[in-house]
Write a protein that holds these residues in place. Structure first.
Motif, short mmCIF file in Angstrom:
data_model
loop_
_atom_site.label_atom_id
_atom_site.label_comp_id
_atom_site.label_asym_id
_atom_site.label_seq_id
_atom_site.Cartn_x
_atom_site.Cartn_y
_atom_site.Cartn_z
N GLU A 52 -0.38 24.36 -20.35
CA GLU A 52 0.11 23.42 -21.43
C GLU A 52 0.41 22.14 -20.88
N ILE A 53 1.26 22.14 -19.50
CA ILE A 53 1.70 20.94 -18.83
C ILE A 53 0.53 20.11 -18.45
N ALA A 54 -0.22 20.85 -17.97
CA ALA A 54 -1.79 20.13 -17.52
C ALA A 54 -2.48 19.16 -18.63
N ASP A 55 -2.29 19.90 -19.99
CA ASP A 55 -3.17 19.50 -21.06
C ASP A 55 -2.21 18.23 -21.65
N GLU A 56 -0.86 18.24 -21.60
CA GLU A 56 0.03 17.30 -22.15
C GLU A 56 -0.21 16.15 -21.08
N LEU A 57 -0.08 16.27 -19.88
CA LEU A 57 -0.08 15.14 -18.91
C LEU A 57 -1.40 14.68 -18.59
N PHE A 58 -2.39 15.41 -18.98
CA PHE A 58 -3.77 15.03 -18.58
C PHE A 58 -4.20 15.19 -17.14
N ILE A 59 -3.63 16.08 -16.43
CA ILE A 59 -3.73 16.35 -14.98
C ILE A 59 -4.51 17.91 -14.88
N ALA A 60 -4.81 18.11 -13.70
CA ALA A 60 -5.67 19.53 -13.48
C ALA A 60 -4.34 20.58 -13.26
N VAL A 61 -4.66 21.87 -13.56
CA VAL A 61 -3.70 22.84 -13.48
C VAL A 61 -3.20 22.86 -12.07
N LYS A 62 -4.26 22.79 -11.11
CA LYS A 62 -4.01 22.84 -9.57
C LYS A 62 -3.08 21.76 -9.37
N THR A 63 -3.23 20.84 -9.98
CA THR A 63 -2.06 19.59 -9.52
C THR A 63 -0.56 19.96 -9.96
N VAL A 64 -0.71 20.52 -11.14
CA VAL A 64 0.71 21.13 -11.96
C VAL A 64 1.43 22.07 -10.90
N LYS A 65 0.60 22.87 -10.37
CA LYS A 65 1.16 23.98 -9.24
C LYS A 65 1.53 23.42 -8.35
N THR A 66 1.04 22.20 -7.72
CA THR A 66 1.46 21.56 -6.43
C THR A 66 2.78 20.97 -6.76
N HIS A 67 2.87 20.26 -7.87
CA HIS A 67 4.15 19.61 -8.41
C HIS A 67 5.45 20.68 -8.33
N ILE A 68 4.98 21.84 -9.15
CA ILE A 68 5.90 22.83 -9.19
C ILE A 68 6.50 23.47 -8.05
N THR A 69 5.62 23.41 -7.10
CA THR A 69 5.81 23.97 -5.79
C THR A 69 6.92 23.01 -4.92
N ASN A 70 6.69 21.73 -5.09
CA ASN A 70 7.56 20.65 -4.80
C ASN A 70 8.93 20.70 -5.16
N ILE A 71 8.83 20.86 -6.65
CA ILE A 71 10.22 20.90 -7.71
C ILE A 71 11.12 22.11 -7.28
N LEU A 72 10.59 23.14 -6.97
CA LEU A 72 11.32 24.30 -6.62
C LEU A 72 11.84 24.20 -5.13
#
Length: 210
Positions: free
Chosen positions: A168-188
């Protein structure tokens, strides 16, 4: 002459201070108050150069009296003279506008010197109080973990807090799921939390959610 107002609920303290300070060639006592309410009234009436203020008094205490005097007068020079050095006493009265903070165990000459320093706009703090204030300043200056997040990471953290899935985050921001996962890793990593649930809790606790 430096005009001084004494505010203390102990008569013997006022008598002792008054006697010593009046013996100084450059200091005169222009009034004495046995409680904060009278202290406020005399401060407004007499407009002393310096106010020696007790902290713990019945009724209006030193914190409230200091706050009200600072509202009523322009740049009042208030020296707290107390027996207490607890955090819940020190910080509120300094934030209220007190210039200096001394203990009643101070020598009379030290109190007189603090009065003279106050006339120059200089603060005199009991050593333990200085340590407390510096410690609090250092602590307050520490950046919060979320301040290191990029604008994109902030967006994703807020969406995590809203309960959005990676897709859902990927769809809303128009980015790949893989990119979302990378950002989440950095956030954590930046927030020092273990999973997205803890990240969501962090966001709500720090009012980062829209």
């Amino acid at each position: 002459m430096i005009r001084v107002l004494l505010v203390d609920d102990h008569e013997m303290v006022r008598i002792g201070l008054s006697a010593y300070l009046e013996s100084q060639k450059d200091i005169e006592i222009v009034g004495e108050a046995s409680d904060g309410e009278k202290g406020i009234r005399l401060a407004i009436e007499k407009k002393p150069d310096v106010i020696l203020m007790d902290l713990v008094m019945d009724g209006v205490d030193g914190v409230e009296a200091t706050r009200e005097i600072c509202k009523a007068l322009t740049d009042p020079k208030i020296i707290i003279l107390t027996s207490f050095i607890d955090d819940d006493k020190v910080y509120p009265v300094i934030e209220a506008g007190a210039l200096s903070y001394l203990l009643k165990t101070s020598k009379a000459s030290e109190i007189a010197d603090a009065i003279r320093a106050a006339m120059k706009g200089e603060s005199v703090l009991e050593a333990k109080v200085t340590g407390k204030v510096l410690s609090k300043m250092r602590h307050s200056e520490q950046p919060k973990p979320h301040e290191s997040l990029t604008s994109r990471e902030f967006e994703i953290l807020r969406l995590i807090a809203d309960g959005k899935s990676n897709q859902e985050i990927a769809d809303e921001l128009f980015i790949a799921v893989k990119t979302v996962k990378t950002h989440i890793t950095n956030i954590l990593s930046k927030l020092g939390v273990d999973d997205r649930t803890q990240a969501a809790i962090y966001a709500h606790r720090n009012k980062l959610v829209r």
